[in-house]
Design a protein around this motif. Structure first.
Motif, PDB file in Angstrom:
ATOM      1  N   LYS A  21       0.813  -1.212   0.000  1.00  0.00           N
ATOM      2  CA  LYS A  21       0.000   0.000   0.000  1.00  0.00           C
ATOM      3  C   LYS A  21       0.848   1.265   0.000  1.00  0.00           C
ATOM      4  O   LYS A  21       0.497   2.262  -0.631  1.00  0.00           O
ATOM      5  CB  LYS A  21      -0.926   0.002   1.222  1.00  0.00           C
ATOM      6  CG  LYS A  21      -2.045  -1.036   1.155  1.00  0.00           C
ATOM      7  CD  LYS A  21      -2.959  -0.914   2.356  1.00  0.00           C
ATOM      8  CE  LYS A  21      -4.083  -1.941   2.277  1.00  0.00           C
ATOM      9  NZ  LYS A  21      -4.983  -1.853   3.460  1.00  0.00           N
ATOM     10  N   ILE A  22       1.977   1.211   0.705  1.00  0.00           N
ATOM     11  CA  ILE A  22       2.817   2.397   0.793  1.00  0.00           C
ATOM     12  C   ILE A  22       3.307   2.835  -0.579  1.00  0.00           C
ATOM     13  O   ILE A  22       3.500   4.031  -0.830  1.00  0.00           O
ATOM     14  CB  ILE A  22       4.024   2.131   1.743  1.00  0.00           C
ATOM     15  CG1 ILE A  22       4.799   3.416   1.994  1.00  0.00           C
ATOM     16  CG2 ILE A  22       4.933   1.057   1.171  1.00  0.00           C
ATOM     17  CD1 ILE A  22       4.049   4.476   2.717  1.00  0.00           C
ATOM     18  N   VAL A  23       3.497   1.875  -1.491  1.00  0.00           N
ATOM     19  CA  VAL A  23       3.951   2.198  -2.847  1.00  0.00           C
ATOM     20  C   VAL A  23       2.913   3.058  -3.558  1.00  0.00           C
ATOM     21  O   VAL A  23       3.224   4.112  -4.120  1.00  0.00           O
ATOM     22  CB  VAL A  23       4.239   0.913  -3.645  1.00  0.00           C
ATOM     23  CG1 VAL A  23       4.500   1.248  -5.116  1.00  0.00           C
ATOM     24  CG2 VAL A  23       5.429   0.172  -3.054  1.00  0.00           C
ATOM     25  N   LEU A  46       0.585  10.437  -4.060  1.00  0.00           N
ATOM     26  CA  LEU A  46       0.954  11.752  -3.533  1.00  0.00           C
ATOM     27  C   LEU A  46       1.882  12.488  -4.486  1.00  0.00           C
ATOM     28  O   LEU A  46       1.766  13.707  -4.665  1.00  0.00           O
ATOM     29  CB  LEU A  46       1.624  11.581  -2.165  1.00  0.00           C
ATOM     30  CG  LEU A  46       0.706  11.158  -1.010  1.00  0.00           C
ATOM     31  CD1 LEU A  46       1.520  10.900   0.255  1.00  0.00           C
ATOM     32  CD2 LEU A  46      -0.352  12.227  -0.739  1.00  0.00           C
ATOM     33  N   CYS A  47       2.809  11.753  -5.108  1.00  0.00           N
ATOM     34  CA  CYS A  47       3.709  12.365  -6.093  1.00  0.00           C
ATOM     35  C   CYS A  47       2.928  12.908  -7.284  1.00  0.00           C
ATOM     36  O   CYS A  47       3.177  14.032  -7.745  1.00  0.00           O
ATOM     37  CB  CYS A  47       4.745  11.339  -6.565  1.00  0.00           C
ATOM     38  SG  CYS A  47       5.948  10.849  -5.310  1.00  0.00           S
ATOM     39  N   ILE A  48       1.983  12.132  -7.780  1.00  0.00           N
ATOM     40  CA  ILE A  48       1.165  12.551  -8.928  1.00  0.00           C
ATOM     41  C   ILE A  48       0.359  13.798  -8.596  1.00  0.00           C
ATOM     42  O   ILE A  48       0.319  14.767  -9.374  1.00  0.00           O
ATOM     43  CB  ILE A  48       0.228  11.407  -9.366  1.00  0.00           C
ATOM     44  CG1 ILE A  48       1.022  10.250  -9.963  1.00  0.00           C
ATOM     45  CG2 ILE A  48      -0.808  11.922 -10.366  1.00  0.00           C
ATOM     46  CD1 ILE A  48       1.729  10.570 -11.244  1.00  0.00           C
ATOM     47  N   ILE A  79      -0.559  19.712  -9.021  1.00  0.00           N
ATOM     48  CA  ILE A  79      -0.721  21.009  -8.366  1.00  0.00           C
ATOM     49  C   ILE A  79       0.369  21.979  -8.823  1.00  0.00           C
ATOM     50  O   ILE A  79       0.097  23.140  -9.152  1.00  0.00           O
ATOM     51  CB  ILE A  79      -0.688  20.841  -6.835  1.00  0.00           C
ATOM     52  CG1 ILE A  79      -1.930  20.070  -6.368  1.00  0.00           C
ATOM     53  CG2 ILE A  79      -0.633  22.208  -6.140  1.00  0.00           C
ATOM     54  CD1 ILE A  79      -1.926  19.729  -4.895  1.00  0.00           C
ATOM     55  N   SER A  80       1.616  21.506  -8.850  1.00  0.00           N
ATOM     56  CA  SER A  80       2.731  22.390  -9.220  1.00  0.00           C
ATOM     57  C   SER A  80       2.614  22.886 -10.655  1.00  0.00           C
ATOM     58  O   SER A  80       3.016  24.021 -10.964  1.00  0.00           O
ATOM     59  CB  SER A  80       4.063  21.666  -9.021  1.00  0.00           C
ATOM     60  OG  SER A  80       4.164  20.548  -9.881  1.00  0.00           O
ATOM     61  N   LEU A  81       2.065  22.052 -11.550  1.00  0.00           N
ATOM     62  CA  LEU A  81       1.917  22.459 -12.945  1.00  0.00           C
ATOM     63  C   LEU A  81       0.711  23.376 -13.167  1.00  0.00           C
ATOM     64  O   LEU A  81       0.703  24.183 -14.099  1.00  0.00           O
ATOM     65  CB  LEU A  81       1.799  21.227 -13.844  1.00  0.00           C
ATOM     66  CG  LEU A  81       3.057  20.359 -13.989  1.00  0.00           C
ATOM     67  CD1 LEU A  81       2.753  19.121 -14.824  1.00  0.00           C
ATOM     68  CD2 LEU A  81       4.192  21.156 -14.622  1.00  0.00           C
ATOM     69  N   CYS A  82      -0.284  23.263 -12.309  1.00  0.00           N
ATOM     70  CA  CYS A  82      -1.517  24.041 -12.497  1.00  0.00           C
ATOM     71  C   CYS A  82      -1.548  25.340 -11.702  1.00  0.00           C
ATOM     72  O   CYS A  82      -2.321  26.245 -12.045  1.00  0.00           O
ATOM     73  CB  CYS A  82      -2.730  23.188 -12.112  1.00  0.00           C
ATOM     74  SG  CYS A  82      -3.021  21.779 -13.212  1.00  0.00           S
ATOM     75  N   VAL A  83      -0.742  25.431 -10.652  1.00  0.00           N
ATOM     76  CA  VAL A  83      -0.757  26.628  -9.800  1.00  0.00           C
ATOM     77  C   VAL A  83      -0.552  27.927 -10.578  1.00  0.00           C
ATOM     78  O   VAL A  83      -1.220  28.939 -10.297  1.00  0.00           O
ATOM     79  CB  VAL A  83       0.298  26.487  -8.669  1.00  0.00           C
ATOM     80  CG1 VAL A  83       0.668  27.838  -8.088  1.00  0.00           C
ATOM     81  CG2 VAL A  83      -0.233  25.581  -7.579  1.00  0.00           C
ATOM     82  N   PRO A  84       0.377  27.979 -11.576  1.00  0.00           N
ATOM     83  CA  PRO A  84       0.574  29.249 -12.299  1.00  0.00           C
ATOM     84  C   PRO A  84      -0.673  29.781 -13.002  1.00  0.00           C
ATOM     85  O   PRO A  84      -0.737  30.974 -13.317  1.00  0.00           O
ATOM     86  CB  PRO A  84       1.659  28.898 -13.333  1.00  0.00           C
ATOM     87  CG  PRO A  84       2.406  27.763 -12.718  1.00  0.00           C
ATOM     88  CD  PRO A  84       1.362  26.968 -11.997  1.00  0.00           C
ATOM     89  N   PHE A  85      -1.664  28.922 -13.242  1.00  0.00           N
ATOM     90  CA  PHE A  85      -2.881  29.362 -13.928  1.00  0.00           C
ATOM     91  C   PHE A  85      -3.958  29.842 -12.959  1.00  0.00           C
ATOM     92  O   PHE A  85      -4.980  30.364 -13.375  1.00  0.00           O
ATOM     93  CB  PHE A  85      -3.466  28.225 -14.776  1.00  0.00           C
ATOM     94  CG  PHE A  85      -2.519  27.686 -15.800  1.00  0.00           C
ATOM     95  CD1 PHE A  85      -2.106  28.459 -16.860  1.00  0.00           C
ATOM     96  CD2 PHE A  85      -2.027  26.403 -15.699  1.00  0.00           C
ATOM     97  CE1 PHE A  85      -1.226  27.975 -17.810  1.00  0.00           C
ATOM     98  CE2 PHE A  85      -1.147  25.893 -16.645  1.00  0.00           C
ATOM     99  CZ  PHE A  85      -0.743  26.687 -17.696  1.00  0.00           C
ATOM    100  N   LEU A  92      10.497   8.141  -3.572  1.00  0.00           N
ATOM    101  CA  LEU A  92       9.729   6.917  -3.806  1.00  0.00           C
ATOM    102  C   LEU A  92      10.627   5.695  -3.661  1.00  0.00           C
ATOM    103  O   LEU A  92      10.247   4.687  -3.043  1.00  0.00           O
ATOM    104  CB  LEU A  92       9.110   6.973  -5.205  1.00  0.00           C
ATOM    105  CG  LEU A  92       8.053   5.914  -5.560  1.00  0.00           C
ATOM    106  CD1 LEU A  92       6.855   6.038  -4.648  1.00  0.00           C
ATOM    107  CD2 LEU A  92       7.619   6.080  -7.008  1.00  0.00           C
ATOM    108  N   ILE A  93      11.827   5.777  -4.204  1.00  0.00           N
ATOM    109  CA  ILE A  93      12.778   4.665  -4.102  1.00  0.00           C
ATOM    110  C   ILE A  93      13.186   4.440  -2.652  1.00  0.00           C
ATOM    111  O   ILE A  93      13.199   3.305  -2.161  1.00  0.00           O
ATOM    112  CB  ILE A  93      14.016   4.949  -4.972  1.00  0.00           C
ATOM    113  CG1 ILE A  93      13.645   4.882  -6.454  1.00  0.00           C
ATOM    114  CG2 ILE A  93      15.134   3.958  -4.662  1.00  0.00           C
ATOM    115  CD1 ILE A  93      14.746   5.349  -7.378  1.00  0.00           C
ATOM    116  N   ALA A  94      13.528   5.520  -1.953  1.00  0.00           N
ATOM    117  CA  ALA A  94      13.982   5.397  -0.570  1.00  0.00           C
ATOM    118  C   ALA A  94      12.896   4.814   0.328  1.00  0.00           C
ATOM    119  O   ALA A  94      13.170   3.955   1.175  1.00  0.00           O
ATOM    120  CB  ALA A  94      14.428   6.760  -0.050  1.00  0.00           C
TER     121      ALA A  94
END
Length: 404
Positions: A19-21, A27-29, A34-40, A199-201
């Motif tokens: 489940k943690i994967v 959460l990464c997605i 959010i980071s790509l849409c915030v400027p708009f 994610l790897i760690a």
């Protein structure tokens, strides 16, 4: 070999079934979206007054940028740009971008103006008030800045000659093309790389240590394949997880960015995004190089994390050490006067996932041949990954259950 395949499938099922994967991946997605849409989102205010919405400002600048596409940044375009900006009633007290003259005359040329400022390293006010539009002066100043950069980095004469030769392959005057998607991808490259490493760690720090924590190692290590095939099966499964994670997050970022900004600019000169780089590559090639390098970094870090989990016998300790390296890479910088140490530090997997290191000026010289960072580092990572995995094998084989 069939035993290897069966064990590999089982280990992959264990990894991807946790489940943690999926929680971490989700959460990464969400964070990338959010980071790509915030400027708009939201509006732009100045002096407490609403100027425009961020979305409309972006759409306006995009139309102006597209109108400039396929035009050479030559004497004609430079004169047009400076003439337009000279119509602004410039004062130090007033933000020139808020004037009507800027919106009417200068804003359509803002992309070229920003290129001029970045290339000449002059203040915007100096360009507006005193710089005389001159194509030769523009590219001469760029060459002077490159020479200064190479000296500050402590490059050898051979390296300087190498980059100067590459610089001659860069076609000037540059042809402007709308390239917002690739500008965004380069900007968010480090963020995506950070997510991949986290994610790897998080997901691989327990590959070996959980057997000791749960005390299932008694059964595993005494089985026929426990001390032979299983180590390499786990390493292979972990590498597969790292590669798949890097590819999926990269593809999602690509698709999301292209959907928002379009694909224009793939064949534009990389210098439009990274002005002071001398690599004769396009924006599209640079993105492929950068995100391809991320995959190699993911491979070596996945091996490091898994071997560390076997060495420390604790997934929490392995996660803490891995995260510690990541934090150090974000806050520590080696002074450039310590050339060798600075290069080694910049090329570590945790540090290399930054565009200024991927496309840095440091090279690797082998028998008089020079290799750029993105050419040399992936090979170094593969060799380092093999060595780290080889070091971990004896630790795994010699572990005694009675020695807890």
């Amino acid at each position: 070999m069939n035993n290897f395949r069966v064990l590999y499938q089982y280990e992959c099922k264990k990894l991807f079934g946790r489940k943690i994967v999926w929680i971490t991946f989700a959460l990464c997605i969400v964070t990338i979206i959010i980071s790509l849409c915030v400027p708009f989102i939201g509006s732009y205010y100045a002096g407490g007054e609403l100027i425009d919405t961020n979305l409309n400002m972006y759409q306006t600048d995009k139309r102006y940028s597209e109108a400039l596409s396929n035009r050479e940044i030559n004497q004609e375009l430079l004169e047009e740009t400076i003439t337009a900006y000279r119509k602004i009633p410039y004062t130090k007290e007033l933000q020139y971008s808020l004037t009507e003259e800027y919106q009417q005359y200068a804003r359509p040329y803002s992309a070229v103006f920003n290129f001029i400022v970045g290339t000449t390293d002059m203040q915007a006010s100096d360009v507006i008030l005193s710089w005389q539009a001159n194509e030769d002066d523009l590219y001469t100043k760029r060459q002077m800045w490159l020479n200064s950069l190479w000296e500050d980095l402590g490059l050898s004469k051979g390296e300087i000659d190498f980059w100067q030769e590459r610089e001659t392959q860069v076609k000037t005057p540059f042809v402007y093309q709308h390239h917002e998607a690739y500008n965004i991808l380069i900007s968010c490259y480090q963020t995506v790389g950070l997510f991949v490493l986290l994610l790897i760690a998080i997901c691989l720090s327990g590959v070996f240590s959980e057997e000791h924590t749960r005390k299932t190692d008694q059964i595993i290590l005494c089985s026929p394949l426990g001390r032979t095939w299983l180590y390499w099966v786990k390493i292979t499964a972990g590498i597969s997880f790292a590669v798949i994670s890097a590819i999926l997050l990269s593809l999602f970022t690509f698709i999301m960015t292209i959907c928002l900004h379009g694909a224009d600019g793939f064949h534009a000169a990389f210098q439009l995004v990274y002005i002071r780089n001398s690599a004769p590559i396009t924006c599209g090639q640079a993105i492929l190089i950068a995100f391809g390098s991320m995959i190699f970094a993911a491979i070596v870090i996945s091996i490091f994390v898994m071997v560390l989990s076997e060495l420390l016998r604790s997934n929490i300790a392995a996660l803490a050490v891995s995260t510690g390296f990541l934090i150090m890479a974000m806050i520590v910088a080696v002074p450039k006067q310590y050339r060798l140490l600075a290069q080694v530090w910049d090329w570590l997997p945790w540090c290399f996932l930054a565009p200024w290191n991927v496309f840095g000026m440091y090279t690797l010289s082998i028998f008089g041949h020079y290799f750029t960072s993105w050419q040399a580092v992936p090979i170094i990572y593969l060799v380092a990954g093999i060595l780290i995995a080889a070091v971990g094998r004896p630790m795994y084989r010699r572990f005694q259950v009675s020695g807890r």
